[in-house]
Design a protein around this motif. Structure first.
Motif, PDB file in Angstrom:
ATOM      1  N   LEU A 127       0.821  -1.214   0.000  1.00  0.00           N
ATOM      2  CA  LEU A 127       0.000   0.000   0.000  1.00  0.00           C
ATOM      3  C   LEU A 127       0.857   1.267   0.000  1.00  0.00           C
ATOM      4  CD1 LEU A 127      -2.975  -0.708   2.442  1.00  0.00           C
ATOM      5  CD2 LEU A 127      -3.151   0.061   0.068  1.00  0.00           C
ATOM      6  N   SER A 128       1.906   1.245   0.760  1.00  0.00           N
ATOM      7  CA  SER A 128       2.732   2.445   0.892  1.00  0.00           C
ATOM      8  C   SER A 128       3.425   2.816  -0.403  1.00  0.00           C
ATOM      9  CB  SER A 128       3.769   2.240   2.006  1.00  0.00           C
ATOM     10  OG  SER A 128       4.736   1.273   1.627  1.00  0.00           O
ATOM     11  N   ARG A 129       3.584   1.851  -1.327  1.00  0.00           N
ATOM     12  CA  ARG A 129       4.297   2.111  -2.568  1.00  0.00           C
ATOM     13  C   ARG A 129       3.366   2.458  -3.727  1.00  0.00           C
ATOM     14  NH1 ARG A 129       6.582  -3.219  -2.158  1.00  0.00           N
ATOM     15  NH2 ARG A 129       6.241  -3.397  -4.399  1.00  0.00           N
ATOM     16  N   ALA A 130       2.062   2.385  -3.528  1.00  0.00           N
ATOM     17  CA  ALA A 130       1.112   2.556  -4.631  1.00  0.00           C
ATOM     18  C   ALA A 130       0.708   4.013  -4.825  1.00  0.00           C
ATOM     19  CB  ALA A 130      -0.131   1.707  -4.379  1.00  0.00           C
ATOM     20  N   ALA A 131       0.647   4.444  -6.079  1.00  0.00           N
ATOM     21  CA  ALA A 131       0.096   5.764  -6.402  1.00  0.00           C
ATOM     22  C   ALA A 131      -1.422   5.706  -6.510  1.00  0.00           C
ATOM     23  CB  ALA A 131       0.699   6.267  -7.719  1.00  0.00           C
ATOM     24  N   VAL A 132      -1.948   4.584  -7.029  1.00  0.00           N
ATOM     25  CA  VAL A 132      -3.386   4.365  -7.159  1.00  0.00           C
ATOM     26  C   VAL A 132      -3.694   2.950  -6.702  1.00  0.00           C
ATOM     27  CG1 VAL A 132      -5.309   4.091  -8.788  1.00  0.00           C
ATOM     28  CG2 VAL A 132      -3.747   6.017  -9.035  1.00  0.00           C
ATOM     29  N   VAL A 133      -4.769   2.793  -5.938  1.00  0.00           N
ATOM     30  CA  VAL A 133      -5.275   1.479  -5.578  1.00  0.00           C
ATOM     31  C   VAL A 133      -6.623   1.300  -6.261  1.00  0.00           C
ATOM     32  CG1 VAL A 133      -6.147   0.007  -3.720  1.00  0.00           C
ATOM     33  CG2 VAL A 133      -4.084   1.370  -3.366  1.00  0.00           C
ATOM     34  N   SER A 134      -6.772   0.174  -6.954  1.00  0.00           N
ATOM     35  CA  SER A 134      -8.029  -0.135  -7.642  1.00  0.00           C
ATOM     36  C   SER A 134      -8.646  -1.360  -7.005  1.00  0.00           C
ATOM     37  CB  SER A 134      -7.761  -0.390  -9.133  1.00  0.00           C
ATOM     38  OG  SER A 134      -8.980  -0.622  -9.821  1.00  0.00           O
ATOM     39  N   THR A 135      -9.941  -1.291  -6.688  1.00  0.00           N
ATOM     40  CA  THR A 135     -10.599  -2.416  -6.044  1.00  0.00           C
ATOM     41  C   THR A 135     -12.021  -2.569  -6.548  1.00  0.00           C
ATOM     42  OG1 THR A 135     -10.934  -3.503  -3.890  1.00  0.00           O
ATOM     43  CG2 THR A 135     -11.472  -1.146  -4.035  1.00  0.00           C
ATOM     44  N   GLN A 136     -12.651  -3.693  -6.187  1.00  0.00           N
ATOM     45  CA  GLN A 136     -13.988  -4.045  -6.638  1.00  0.00           C
ATOM     46  C   GLN A 136     -14.713  -4.728  -5.479  1.00  0.00           C
ATOM     47  OE1 GLN A 136     -11.475  -6.350  -7.692  1.00  0.00           O
ATOM     48  NE2 GLN A 136     -10.388  -4.629  -8.644  1.00  0.00           N
ATOM     49  N   LEU A 137     -15.878  -5.320  -5.742  1.00  0.00           N
ATOM     50  CA  LEU A 137     -16.654  -5.920  -4.661  1.00  0.00           C
ATOM     51  C   LEU A 137     -16.836  -7.424  -4.822  1.00  0.00           C
ATOM     52  CD1 LEU A 137     -19.416  -3.228  -3.980  1.00  0.00           C
ATOM     53  CD2 LEU A 137     -17.140  -3.474  -2.951  1.00  0.00           C
ATOM     54  N   GLU A 138     -15.898  -8.092  -5.511  1.00  0.00           N
ATOM     55  CA  GLU A 138     -15.902  -9.554  -5.535  1.00  0.00           C
ATOM     56  C   GLU A 138     -15.095 -10.116  -4.363  1.00  0.00           C
ATOM     57  OE1 GLU A 138     -16.643 -10.656 -10.225  1.00  0.00           O
ATOM     58  OE2 GLU A 138     -14.586 -10.715  -9.472  1.00  0.00           O
TER      59      GLU A 138
END
Length: 305
Positions: A127-138
């Motif tokens: 998490l600390s290295r990410a510029a964007v986090v993409s997630t969904q609801l599966e």
């Protein structure tokens, strides 16, 4: 890292049908095809194939389907250190595709249902290295809630609420953007969602109503018509190039992955959406999910960078 995807990883079991069966009806289909899929794995592969530095946080089983997914991610160039194994079988999606390219999907979550809030806590380095986090609801909603709580201050959250579910205010407030299709928009808006419109006026009203729920920005995907991008500053329709659709499986994931990558590179939301609609358009011209995702060079005609 540019994009961290937190989400599902499934084996897609795909059958072509002349038409989808009604209740109690049996129809014959084509031979069964097995492909790597799941919204999380799809987005990670799509982003990596475009050239994004990408990692996936997900759970799979210690089985053949889990091995298939890991190999597909590695081939695309995605980091698999966050793909966690275990005794629960890998998730499976049962997909029928009709001659127009439209699909119907039933998902057996399997190991995806075991991706827990504690897994997000343990992934603090990713998490600390990410510029964007993409997630969904599966994956479990409580895991998405934990993700929103632990998002680093400079990290942007892209959420596609699929399959749709009621979202807590703290998750909605973290979305930048909330990415929804027609069905997801109508679910989140309830009775006020209305029917699908033929033009931008109704969908602009949808976007405005969605913004009132709390997200910082909203993207409404409109299939062959492109996407509507909205924020507090206003809204803009982004048209899609005209293509002949063969299979729409995974096209929304290709769009969202492309959007997340361009946002991670610092582009404005509308500019990122212009690139993303082209990626989605290429994806629908090919069969399957992950194998349909284009490289950057295959998108063609997009802004350089």
């Amino acid at each position: 890292m540019e994009v961290l995807v937190v989400g599902s990883a499934n084996a897609d079991l795909v059958v072509g049908v002349e038409r989808r069966p009604g209740a109690g009806e049996t129809v014959l289909g084509t031979d069964l095809a097995v492909h790597p899929g799941g919204k999380g794995a799809n987005q990670a592969v799509a982003a990596a194939r475009l050239g994004a530095v990408t990692a996936l946080l997900a759970r799979v089983g210690d089985d053949a389907h889990g091995a298939l997914l890991r190999e597909s991610l590695r081939e695309a160039g995605a980091d698999t250190d966050g793909v966690l194994g275990g005794p629960t079988p890998t998730g499976v999606a049962l997909i029928t595709v009709d001659p127009s390219g439209d699909n119907s999907i039933v998902v057996a979550p399997g190991a995806n249902a075991r991706l827990a809030p504690d897994d997000v806590v343990a992934a603090r380095a990713l998490l600390s290295r990410a510029a964007v986090v993409s997630t969904q609801l599966e994956i479990p909603l409580e895991t998405v809630v934990e993700l929103a709580r632990r998002l680093p201050p400079e990290c942007r959250l892209v959420l596609n609420p699929s399959p749709p579910a009621a979202l807590p205010p703290e998750v909605l407030r973290a979305c930048d953007p909330l990415v929804v299709n027609e069905h997801e928009a109508r679910f989140l808006l309830g009775a006020s969602g209305g029917r699908a419109g033929s033009g931008s006026v109704e969908e602009a009203a949808w976007a405005a109503a969605l913004l009132e729920l709390g997200p910082r920005s909203v993207v409404v995907t409109l299939g062959a018509r492109g996407a509507l991008v909205a924020s507090r500053e206003g809204s803009e329709w982004v048209p899609s190039p005209a293509v002949r659709a063969v299979d729409t499986t995974g096209a929304g994931d290709a769009f969202t992955a492309a959007l997340a990558w361009r946002l991670a590179r610092g582009e404005e939301l509308v500019t990122a959406a212009r690139f993303a609609v082209r990626v989605g358009a290429v994806a629908v011209t090919r069969e399957g999910a992950q194998r349909s995702f284009p490289t950057f060079d295959e998108v063609g005609g997009v802004a350089k960078g």
